[in-house]
Scaffold this active site. Structure first.
Site, PDB file in Angstrom:
ATOM      1  N   TYR A  52      55.386 105.667  56.384  1.00  0.00           N
ATOM      2  CA  TYR A  52      55.255 104.249  56.757  1.00  0.00           C
ATOM      3  C   TYR A  52      54.629 104.132  58.144  1.00  0.00           C
ATOM      4  O   TYR A  52      55.164 104.637  59.137  1.00  0.00           O
ATOM      5  CB  TYR A  52      56.629 103.593  56.733  1.00  0.00           C
ATOM      6  CG  TYR A  52      56.624 102.080  56.696  1.00  0.00           C
ATOM      7  CD1 TYR A  52      56.763 101.408  55.486  1.00  0.00           C
ATOM      8  CD2 TYR A  52      56.519 101.326  57.853  1.00  0.00           C
ATOM      9  CE1 TYR A  52      56.782 100.020  55.437  1.00  0.00           C
ATOM     10  CE2 TYR A  52      56.537  99.941  57.823  1.00  0.00           C
ATOM     11  CZ  TYR A  52      56.671  99.292  56.608  1.00  0.00           C
ATOM     12  OH  TYR A  52      56.693  97.911  56.562  1.00  0.00           O
TER      13      TYR A  52
ATOM     14  N   TYR B 128      48.755  96.080  54.596  1.00  0.00           N
ATOM     15  CA  TYR B 128      50.168  95.989  54.956  1.00  0.00           C
ATOM     16  C   TYR B 128      50.900  95.243  53.849  1.00  0.00           C
ATOM     17  O   TYR B 128      50.845  94.021  53.773  1.00  0.00           O
ATOM     18  CB  TYR B 128      50.316  95.258  56.286  1.00  0.00           C
ATOM     19  CG  TYR B 128      51.751  95.026  56.709  1.00  0.00           C
ATOM     20  CD1 TYR B 128      52.555  96.084  57.111  1.00  0.00           C
ATOM     21  CD2 TYR B 128      52.294  93.749  56.731  1.00  0.00           C
ATOM     22  CE1 TYR B 128      53.860  95.879  57.510  1.00  0.00           C
ATOM     23  CE2 TYR B 128      53.599  93.523  57.136  1.00  0.00           C
ATOM     24  CZ  TYR B 128      54.379  94.593  57.531  1.00  0.00           C
ATOM     25  OH  TYR B 128      55.674  94.386  57.927  1.00  0.00           O
TER      26      TYR B 128
END
Length: 389
Positions: free
Chosen positions: A297, A341
């Site tokens: 991430y 995102y």
């Protein structure tokens, strides 16, 4: 203390479908429509119909209720529905909860989804605008008056301490920024498609909140992503090779807050991801050297380095050198820095493609993928593998 034994979930469920909308800066349609499109695409990828679905999981932050998405996508009765808290930290936990449901026989086919207009609508990067009274709001209240208003500013505090503790400069974050955009440059779905960057580009990009530069920060994206989970036995009869869930875990550390855990004894690591790492290694029986591709991430580059260190790929303070060595293929879709995102959901989809052998930047022979969710908050992670691993 978190559990110390291997859990019984590994190998009982698999990801069988992935689907997404395009990733853009202005979708031109509602978040509900994005969710429904992604769900239908994921079911089509799996060779399943809406009538097969009886479970749904999403994020607490999502504006699309499970029953509303079910209706919009043509799904009927649900026997399981769930939401996971803490923003991007929920990503892998949605698949974990789906796997728990199918392994326990509570549901047969569960769809995990996330959809938002995070660029054209509510922009998380704009920071705190208004918050109802809550315990989380009280924690933020210790920091907001001093100008720590945005996610970048919250991460910058830990990043500054990390650099100081290990005698590094902000250039240490550059290899993460470059790696993500290098992979994005060959991914037609990515925002940075055709636009790789160099270390000089990173160093020349403007400051957002020191020591973070613009190219240390992820995209703001409109789009939707969905993932379909079912029992491994059923998965073997479906359209795509299953990506087996070898292990799944959630984690929160001591003195955990949501992005503002500044009163811990040490700000140079991510204890919440340490909890996840220990359980993933225990349950999967794997070690860092067994992982073929890492989908880590990357909302902000410093936390990529800390995650790699928490998982034991390298020692504390050595994350930058590890990324520069290119030993572990990292964020082969471009990550949230380079592709989009989507609160980490697109990262799980990339891990599935790598296991299937269908990724744009395919790693030859990739059979085991590590996926992590958002950090600085209670978080989650997965190890996915090819059938038979």
């Amino acid at each position: 203390m978190s559990i110390r034994d291997k859990d019984a979930l590994g190998g009982r469920a698999a990801v069988v479908g992935i689907g997404a909308t395009e990733f853009s800066k202005n979708s031109g349609r509602s978040e509900l429509r994005l969710a429904a499109e992604a769900v239908r695409a994921a079911l089509d990828d799996a060779g399943l119909s809406p009538a097969d679905v009886d479970g749904m999981v999403t994020f607490t932050m999502d504006t699309n209720p499970e029953i509303t998405v079910a209706q919009a996508a043509g799904i009927g009765e649900l026997s399981f529905f769930s939401r996971v808290h803490y923003g991007g930290g929920a990503a892998c936990a949605t698949v974990q909860q789906a796997a728990l449901a199918v392994a326990a026989g509570i549901a047969e086919v569960v769809v995990c989804y996330r959809a938002f207009n995070e660029r054209s609508g509510r922009r998380f990067g704009s920071g705190v605008q208004h918050r109802e009274p809550s315990a989380e709001g009280a924690a933020l209240g210790w920091n907001l008056p001093f100008g720590l208003l945005t996610p970048a500013s919250w991460v910058a505090m830990a990043a500054q301490r990390y650099l100081y503790a290990y005698g590094l400069t902000p250039e240490a974050f550059g290899h993460v920024a470059v790696t993500g955009r290098r992979h994005a440059a060959t991914n037609p779905a990515a925002y940075f498609y055709g636009r790789p960057i160099t270390l000089d580009d990173h160093a020349a990009s403007r400051w957002t909140v020191e020591p973070l530069r613009l190219l240390d920060c992820c995209q703001e994206t409109d789009g939707g992503q969905a993932i379909v989970v079912t029992r491994l036995e059923r998965a073997r009869d479906l359209r795509r090779p299953p990506a087996v869930i070898l292990a799944a875990a959630q984690g929160a550390g001591r003195a955990q807050e949501q992005m503002t855990s500044f009163y811990r004894d040490d700000l140079t690591g991510l204890p919440e991801m340490g909890v996840v790492a220990r359980q993933l290694w225990r349950t999967s029986g794997l070690a860092p050297t067994d992982i073929d591709v890492g989908i880590v991430y990357d909302h902000f580059t410093p936390f990529v380095l800390m995650q790699l260190e928490e998982f034991g790929f390298c020692k504390p303070g050595e994350g930058a050198a590890f990324v520069a060595s290119d030993v572990l293929p990292l964020n082969t879709h471009g990550g949230q820095l380079g592709e989009a995102y989507l609160h980490g959901m697109n990262g799980m989809a990339e891990a599935v493609r790598q296991i299937r052998g269908t990724a744009v930047n395919q790693i030859p022979g990739a059979a085991r993928a590590l996926v992590t969710a958002g950090t600085g908050v209670p978080t989650s992670g997965l190890v996915l593998g090819a059938d038979g691993e």
